[in-house]
Design a protein around this motif. Structure first.
Motif, mmCIF file in Angstrom:
data_model
loop_
_atom_site.group_PDB
_atom_site.id
_atom_site.type_symbol
_atom_site.label_atom_id
_atom_site.label_comp_id
_atom_site.label_asym_id
_atom_site.label_seq_id
_atom_site.Cartn_x
_atom_site.Cartn_y
_atom_site.Cartn_z
ATOM 1 N N ALA A 50 0.774 -1.243 0.000
ATOM 2 C CA ALA A 50 0.000 0.000 0.000
ATOM 3 C C ALA A 50 0.809 1.299 0.000
ATOM 4 O O ALA A 50 0.249 2.354 -0.327
ATOM 5 C CB ALA A 50 -0.908 -0.003 1.223
ATOM 6 N N ALA A 51 2.075 1.253 0.385
ATOM 7 C CA ALA A 51 2.833 2.500 0.547
ATOM 8 C C ALA A 51 3.114 3.160 -0.812
ATOM 9 O O ALA A 51 3.312 2.440 -1.797
ATOM 10 C CB ALA A 51 4.149 2.200 1.265
ATOM 11 N N PRO A 52 3.103 4.459 -0.922
ATOM 12 C CA PRO A 52 2.935 5.466 0.138
ATOM 13 C C PRO A 52 1.500 5.696 0.588
ATOM 14 O O PRO A 52 1.267 6.435 1.530
ATOM 15 C CB PRO A 52 3.509 6.733 -0.518
ATOM 16 N N GLY A 53 0.515 5.081 -0.109
ATOM 17 C CA GLY A 53 -0.822 5.091 0.483
ATOM 18 C C GLY A 53 -1.921 5.759 -0.329
ATOM 19 O O GLY A 53 -2.991 6.025 0.220
ATOM 20 N N SER A 54 -1.710 5.984 -1.626
ATOM 21 C CA SER A 54 -2.777 6.683 -2.368
ATOM 22 C C SER A 54 -4.003 5.786 -2.570
ATOM 23 O O SER A 54 -5.131 6.284 -2.561
ATOM 24 C CB SER A 54 -2.262 7.225 -3.707
ATOM 25 N N TRP A 55 -3.811 4.466 -2.713
ATOM 26 C CA TRP A 55 -4.986 3.592 -2.845
ATOM 27 C C TRP A 55 -5.747 3.554 -1.510
ATOM 28 O O TRP A 55 -6.967 3.552 -1.489
ATOM 29 C CB TRP A 55 -4.567 2.168 -3.265
ATOM 30 N N GLN A 82 7.185 -1.356 3.729
ATOM 31 C CA GLN A 82 7.616 -0.055 4.241
ATOM 32 C C GLN A 82 6.528 0.572 5.099
ATOM 33 O O GLN A 82 5.347 0.305 4.889
ATOM 34 C CB GLN A 82 7.905 0.881 3.073
ATOM 35 N N GLY A 95 4.519 -5.373 6.926
ATOM 36 C CA GLY A 95 4.807 -6.798 6.799
ATOM 37 C C GLY A 95 4.969 -7.213 5.357
ATOM 38 O O GLY A 95 4.757 -6.429 4.428
ATOM 39 N N ASP A 121 -1.348 -3.323 -5.414
ATOM 40 C CA ASP A 121 -0.635 -2.535 -6.430
ATOM 41 C C ASP A 121 0.857 -2.840 -6.309
ATOM 42 O O ASP A 121 1.694 -2.017 -6.658
ATOM 43 C CB ASP A 121 -0.933 -1.047 -6.175
ATOM 44 N N GLY A 122 1.170 -4.014 -5.796
ATOM 45 C CA GLY A 122 2.559 -4.373 -5.492
ATOM 46 C C GLY A 122 3.460 -4.366 -6.712
ATOM 47 O O GLY A 122 3.057 -4.761 -7.799
ATOM 48 N N ALA A 123 4.663 -3.885 -6.504
ATOM 49 C CA ALA A 123 5.653 -3.897 -7.575
ATOM 50 C C ALA A 123 7.026 -4.060 -6.950
ATOM 51 O O ALA A 123 7.312 -3.448 -5.924
ATOM 52 C CB ALA A 123 5.580 -2.604 -8.370
ATOM 53 N N LEU A 140 5.131 -11.837 -7.344
ATOM 54 C CA LEU A 140 4.456 -10.997 -6.350
ATOM 55 C C LEU A 140 2.938 -11.118 -6.499
ATOM 56 O O LEU A 140 2.210 -11.175 -5.504
ATOM 57 C CB LEU A 140 4.911 -9.536 -6.540
ATOM 58 N N LYS A 161 -2.077 -5.531 -9.719
ATOM 59 C CA LYS A 161 -1.242 -5.087 -10.838
ATOM 60 C C LYS A 161 -0.618 -6.303 -11.513
ATOM 61 O O LYS A 161 -0.221 -7.261 -10.850
ATOM 62 C CB LYS A 161 -0.126 -4.178 -10.291
#
Ligand code: SAM
Length: 302
Positions: A50-55, A82, A95, A121-123, A140, A161
């Motif tokens: 999720a970071a930085p958190g826009s979703w 992060q 985590g 939205d992991g990358a 991922l 993603k």
């Protein structure tokens, strides 16, 4: 590209700053939601990577701020390797989504209830080597799917993603095992030059007898696969074609003097108009530039 120049060239980068989103990716979720109505009637959501958190911001605004009577039912859990700055109504877990302990921690926040929606939205950090980047992104996505099978309710939706590389069909098949409807989407805010797309997987329905496991034969020790049985062992149907006693195309075979393999054979059909035809002709008549140079250097040295 400097910041002011990026403001001019990237409309979503600019808009995100104007509208207070932490990242331009917020528009990707907003546009997916416009088409799939992902957030209506949804109370428990997990935002993986999720970071930085826009979703998570989109979730917080849509599920809490914009609902006239937002009740205590709404629970948003955001997970990332992060840490990220706090957001109203969002529980954060720092985590790894490939760990069972992360799945357990998520469930504990829902008081044993399953999630209505999981988004990811992991990358990975891209290397620039496309094959490797696509492979790691695929892993991922499988990790996200794995953890989703532990936390998503039957009938729930999963959005993630995906890199639309040459092997995307394999991932698509894996997703189809768990979701009857899988759509690959490219929101307008996702750059055309980017290989990124999103899978929207609807109506979670795992195969009968499936029990979630964090064992992932692709990520871990392949011998662990043996401990799985029945549908739990199913990945994607794979068919090897041809007679197994035939030559193996990846092996080298021993040649012996009298063997038929030792004799070089002419091609069955010579190329009729090969691109090197003119060069061969020039070579035969010693008219190649390199031949002429050799001749002249011989003459000058003699
Ligand atoms: N959706 C986010 C937003 O809107 O702000 C952007 C996500 S960013 C493109 C990708 C994130 O994936 C990174 O923050 C990275 O730390 C996270 N990530 C990558 N691998 C992870 C893993 N194994 N577990 C948890 N997070 C992971």
């Amino acid at each position: 590209m400097g910041r002011s120049s990026k403001d001019k060239r990237d409309i979503y980068y600019r808009l995100a700053k104007e509208e207070g989103w932490r990242a331009r990716s917020a528009y990707k979720l907003l546009q997916l939601n416009d088409d799939f109505d992902l957030l209506s009637g949804v109370n428990r959501v997990v935002d993986l990577c999720a970071a930085p958190g826009s979703w998570s911001q989109v979730l917080s605004r849509k599920l809490i701020n914009e609902r006239p009577q937002a009740d205590d039912e709404v629970k948003i859990v955001a997970v990332d390797l992060q840490s990220m700055a706090p957001l109203p109504g969002v529980v954060q877990i720092q985590g790894d989504i490939t760990k069972i302990s992360t799945a357990q921690e998520i469930i504990s926040h829902f008081k044993g209830q399953a999630a209505d929606l999981v988004i990811c939205d992991g990358a990975p950090d891209v290397t620039g080597l496309h094959d490797i980047d696509e492979y790691i992104q695929g892993q991922l996505l499988l990790a996200a799917l794995n953890i989703t099978t532990h936390i998503l309710k039957l009938g729930g939706n999963f959005v993630a993603k995906i890199f639309r590389g040459k092997d995307v069909d394999l991932l698509y098949c894996q997703l189809r095992i768990f979701f009857p409807t899988v759509t690959i989407c490219k929101p307008r805010s996702s750059r055309n030059s980017s290989i990124e797309s999103f899978v929207v997987c609807q109506h979670y329905s795992p195969p009968d007898g499936f029990s979630p496991t964090m064992l992932n034969p692709l990520l871990g020790d392949p011998s662990q696969l043996k401990s799985l049985e029945g549908v739990n062992r199913m990945i994607v149907p794979f068919m090897a074609c041809g007679d197994l006693s035939a030559y193996d195309s990846d092996q080298t075979y021993q040649l012996n003097g009298t063997d038929q393999f030792c004799r070089s054979l002419p091609p069955t059909q010579e190329p009729i108009n090969p691109p090197y035809k003119t060069a061969c002709l020039l070579k035969k008549t010693s008219c190649l530039a390199s031949d002429r140079n050799e001749d002249s250097s011989r003459m000058s040295s003699s």
